[in-house]
Motif scaffolding. Structure first.
Motif, short mmCIF file in Angstrom:
data_model
loop_
_atom_site.label_atom_id
_atom_site.label_comp_id
_atom_site.label_asym_id
_atom_site.label_seq_id
_atom_site.Cartn_x
_atom_site.Cartn_y
_atom_site.Cartn_z
N UNK A 1 0.82 -1.20 0.00
CA UNK A 1 0.00 0.00 0.00
C UNK A 1 0.86 1.26 0.00
N UNK A 2 0.21 2.37 -0.43
CA UNK A 2 0.91 3.66 -0.50
C UNK A 2 0.91 4.29 0.89
N UNK A 3 2.03 4.64 1.35
CA UNK A 3 2.16 5.23 2.68
C UNK A 3 2.11 6.75 2.56
N UNK A 4 1.31 7.37 3.42
CA UNK A 4 1.14 8.82 3.42
C UNK A 4 1.77 9.34 4.71
N UNK A 5 2.66 10.32 4.57
CA UNK A 5 3.31 10.91 5.73
C UNK A 5 2.41 11.96 6.37
N UNK A 6 2.81 12.40 7.54
CA UNK A 6 2.00 13.37 8.29
C UNK A 6 1.88 14.71 7.58
N UNK A 7 2.96 15.27 7.01
CA UNK A 7 2.78 16.55 6.29
C UNK A 7 1.81 16.42 5.11
N UNK A 8 1.90 15.28 4.46
CA UNK A 8 0.99 15.09 3.30
C UNK A 8 -0.44 14.96 3.77
N UNK A 9 -0.63 14.32 4.94
CA UNK A 9 -1.99 14.21 5.45
C UNK A 9 -2.56 15.59 5.79
N UNK A 10 -1.69 16.46 6.38
CA UNK A 10 -2.16 17.81 6.71
C UNK A 10 -2.51 18.58 5.43
N UNK A 11 -1.71 18.39 4.37
CA UNK A 11 -2.01 19.05 3.10
C UNK A 11 -3.32 18.52 2.50
N UNK A 12 -3.54 17.22 2.67
CA UNK A 12 -4.80 16.65 2.14
C UNK A 12 -6.00 17.23 2.87
N UNK A 13 -5.87 17.42 4.17
CA UNK A 13 -7.00 17.99 4.92
C UNK A 13 -7.31 19.41 4.43
N UNK A 14 -6.22 20.16 4.16
CA UNK A 14 -6.44 21.50 3.65
C UNK A 14 -7.09 21.45 2.25
N UNK A 15 -6.62 20.47 1.43
CA UNK A 15 -7.24 20.33 0.09
C UNK A 15 -8.71 19.95 0.21
N UNK A 16 -9.01 19.11 1.18
CA UNK A 16 -10.42 18.70 1.34
C UNK A 16 -11.26 19.90 1.73
N UNK A 17 -10.72 20.71 2.66
CA UNK A 17 -11.51 21.88 3.07
C UNK A 17 -11.69 22.85 1.89
N UNK A 18 -10.60 23.02 1.16
CA UNK A 18 -10.70 23.92 -0.01
C UNK A 18 -11.67 23.37 -1.05
N UNK A 19 -11.67 22.06 -1.28
CA UNK A 19 -12.58 21.46 -2.28
C UNK A 19 -14.03 21.60 -1.85
N UNK A 20 -14.24 21.38 -0.51
CA UNK A 20 -15.62 21.50 -0.01
C UNK A 20 -16.10 22.94 -0.16
N UNK A 21 -15.18 23.86 0.12
CA UNK A 21 -15.56 25.27 -0.01
C UNK A 21 -15.90 25.62 -1.46
N UNK A 22 -15.08 25.14 -2.39
CA UNK A 22 -15.35 25.41 -3.81
C UNK A 22 -16.64 24.71 -4.26
N UNK A 23 -16.89 23.51 -3.75
CA UNK A 23 -18.12 22.78 -4.11
C UNK A 23 -19.35 23.51 -3.62
N UNK A 24 -19.25 24.04 -2.37
CA UNK A 24 -20.40 24.79 -1.82
C UNK A 24 -20.60 26.07 -2.60
N UNK A 25 -19.50 26.70 -2.99
CA UNK A 25 -19.63 27.94 -3.76
C UNK A 25 -20.26 27.69 -5.12
N UNK A 26 -19.80 26.63 -5.82
CA UNK A 26 -20.40 26.31 -7.14
C UNK A 26 -21.87 25.96 -7.00
N UNK A 27 -22.19 25.20 -5.95
CA UNK A 27 -23.60 24.83 -5.75
C UNK A 27 -24.45 26.05 -5.45
N UNK A 28 -23.88 26.99 -4.66
CA UNK A 28 -24.63 28.20 -4.34
C UNK A 28 -24.86 29.05 -5.58
#
Length: 505
Positions: A465-492
């Motif tokens: 399996x692909x191993x994800x380090x802690x910095x990458x996990x923190x970046x993914x969380x930020x990407x998720x928040x940014x994606x959710x924000x953009x998704x909510x904006x497009x939906x609005x």
């Protein structure tokens, strides 16, 4: 055929992985597709459909009362005939020139084009026995309602007018034929009357009876004439044998008696001797001498005017009177027979004329009978046509009724703006996923473990399996928040645009 759920699970994980890798592109693409569908829905013209149903009334109250007396106009069974009348140019042009279209003063070409457009939008179909549906779709609900209403009203009016016109035309045609056949019947009667007046030979049965009676009478007269001839011949022979005077008669009787005695003696001798015997020969000569003497005595006596004594023989006078009467009767029968034979010839000629004229009479009678039959039939049909015309004028022949009148449309039919809003959301989700699936199938990279085992024929011991380090996990969380924000904006943005057009569009 078994379903490989493991392969499906791998395909789903690969799709989710690619979606996450291309999350911003998928979000932008879905947003653009949704906006495109929404904009298309904004420009989509909603159509309003108005329908009405007609009932073809086959049961008329007055029809059973006039059965076999009048023809009540019937409804045509074929739906095509209803379409031909309802979608005719005459009705459609009236609708185009009405207030619902406000297109007065159009050129013939433009008027025909608009009529063809209306014809293509009108739907006429059968709803079952005796029911017909008429529907029309238009972007303008007022115009759709007006078109259906006018179509139904004009159709019923035109149908009634056509029935009245057909009934009247049929009545006028039959009336003209009645007048024509009436004249022909009068002419046939006149020809028959003139023929009967000019032919006085009588009937064939009477002539044949007369011929038969003449034949019987002629046959009887021919028998009577034969008897009269025999009687005259017999009386003539008796008169020739009888003497006019008694003296000659006595001498003739003396010779006759002596000859008879001699003939008797000769017959007795022949019983004993042959014809060559001298006594037989002598007696025969004696008989011949007596006959010669009798003949010479009769001749000498007839040459003189009177015999010895001059006494008339009454038998002779009686025979002569009877002979004269027989000759008179014979002449009478002969003349009558000649007259009857002449009449028989005339009767046969008369029978021949009657036979020739019977053929002409039969032809005249046949023409008269046929013309009379046709005239009487046309009179009956004329009365039926008159009653039918009266029924159609009074409206009894009108068979189409409005079963369900047209109703003003409250909502559009078919695809509406709300449908495009929902379709835009579905398309925004389905299109990116579909593109990712196509990309996975077209991508040459190996993504599944079973592909390695199948292509290289080796056994796979395990997967790292692909191993994800802690910095990458923190970046993914930020990407998720940014994606959710953009998704909510497009939906609005999408929902706002859809709601604003729904309010103010």
């Amino acid at each position: 055929m078994s379903v490989d759920f493991f392969y499906i699970a791998q395909l789903a994980r690969a799709c989710l992985r690619e979606l996450w890798l291309h999350r911003y592109g998928a979000l932008a693409g879905g947003f653009l597709v949704g906006i495109a569908v929404l904009v298309f829905g904004m420009f989509w013209q909603e159509k309003y459909t108005v329908s009405s149903s007609l009932y073809a009334d086959r049961q008329n109250i007055i029809a059973p009362l006039l059965k076999d007396r009048a023809q009540v106009t019937k409804v045509e069974d074929q739906i095509q005939l209803v379409k031909d009348l309802m979608l005719s140019n005459r009705i459609l042009e009236k609708i185009v020139q009405s207030d619902s279209f406000a297109m007065q003063g159009l050129t013939p070409a433009k008027l025909s084009a608009v009529s063809s457009g209306i014809r293509s939008k009108v739907n006429i179909r059968s709803l079952g026995k005796n029911y017909i549906s008429v529907s029309y779709s238009d972007v303008n609900p007022d115009r759709a309602y007006s078109v259906v209403t006018q179509l139904v009203d004009l159709f019923i009016q035109e149908s009634s007018d056509n029935k009245r016109s057909e009934s009247r035309q049929a009545f006028l045609f039959i009336d003209k034929q009645v007048s024509s056949y009436k004249d022909q019947l009068r002419q046939a009667e006149q020809r028959l009357k003139e023929f009967n007046a000019s032919n006085l030979d009588g009937s064939e049965s009477r002539v044949m009876g007369s011929i038969e009676n003449l034949r019987k009478t002629i046959a009887d007269l021919e028998l009577d004439l034969g008897q009269a001839n025999e009687r005259v011949a017999s009386l003539s022979a008796q008169v020739d044998q009888e003497d006019r005077y008694l003296t000659r008669k006595a001498r003739a009787d003396e010779y006759r008696d002596r000859i008879a005695d001699a003939v008797t003696q000769l017959d007795e001798l022949k019983l004993s001797y042959t014809d060559m015997h001298p006594d037989v020969i002598a007696l025969a000569d004696h008989i011949q001498a007596l006959r010669n003497a009798a003949a010479s005595s009769s001749a000498s006596a007839s040459g003189s005017n009177s015999g010895i004594g001059g006494v008339e023989n009454p038998v002779y006078d009686e025979l002569r009177g009877a002979l004269a009467s027989a000759k008179v009767e014979k002449n009478t029968i002969t003349k009558r027979l000649r007259s009857l034979r002449s009449r028989l010839v005339e009767e046969r000629q008369r029978a021949k004329r009657i036979s020739e004229r019977d053929a002409e009479l039969a032809e005249l009678t046949r023409d008269y009978s046929v013309t009379k039959g046709l005239y009487e039939d046309l009179l009956e049909r004329k009365e039926q046509a008159r009653l039918s015309m009266t029924l159609d004028i009074e409206g009894q022949g009108v068979s189409f009724k409005i079963q369900e009148p047209a109703k003003y449309p409250q909502f559009a039919s078919g695809l509406r703006y709300v449908h495009f809003v929902i379709l835009g959301i579905v398309a925004a989700v389905v299109v990116p996923i579909g593109l990712i699936v196509v990309f996975i199938f077209l991508d040459p990279r190996i993504r599944f473990s079973n592909v390695i085992e199948g292509e290289f024929d080796v056994s796979l011991l395990g997967e790292i399996p692909h191993l994800v380090s802690s910095p990458i996990q923190r970046m993914r969380k930020m990407d998720v928040r940014l994606f959710i924000l953009m998704f909510v904006a497009c939906s609005a943005v999408y929902c706002s645009a859809a709601f604003m057009y729904l309010l103010w569009g």
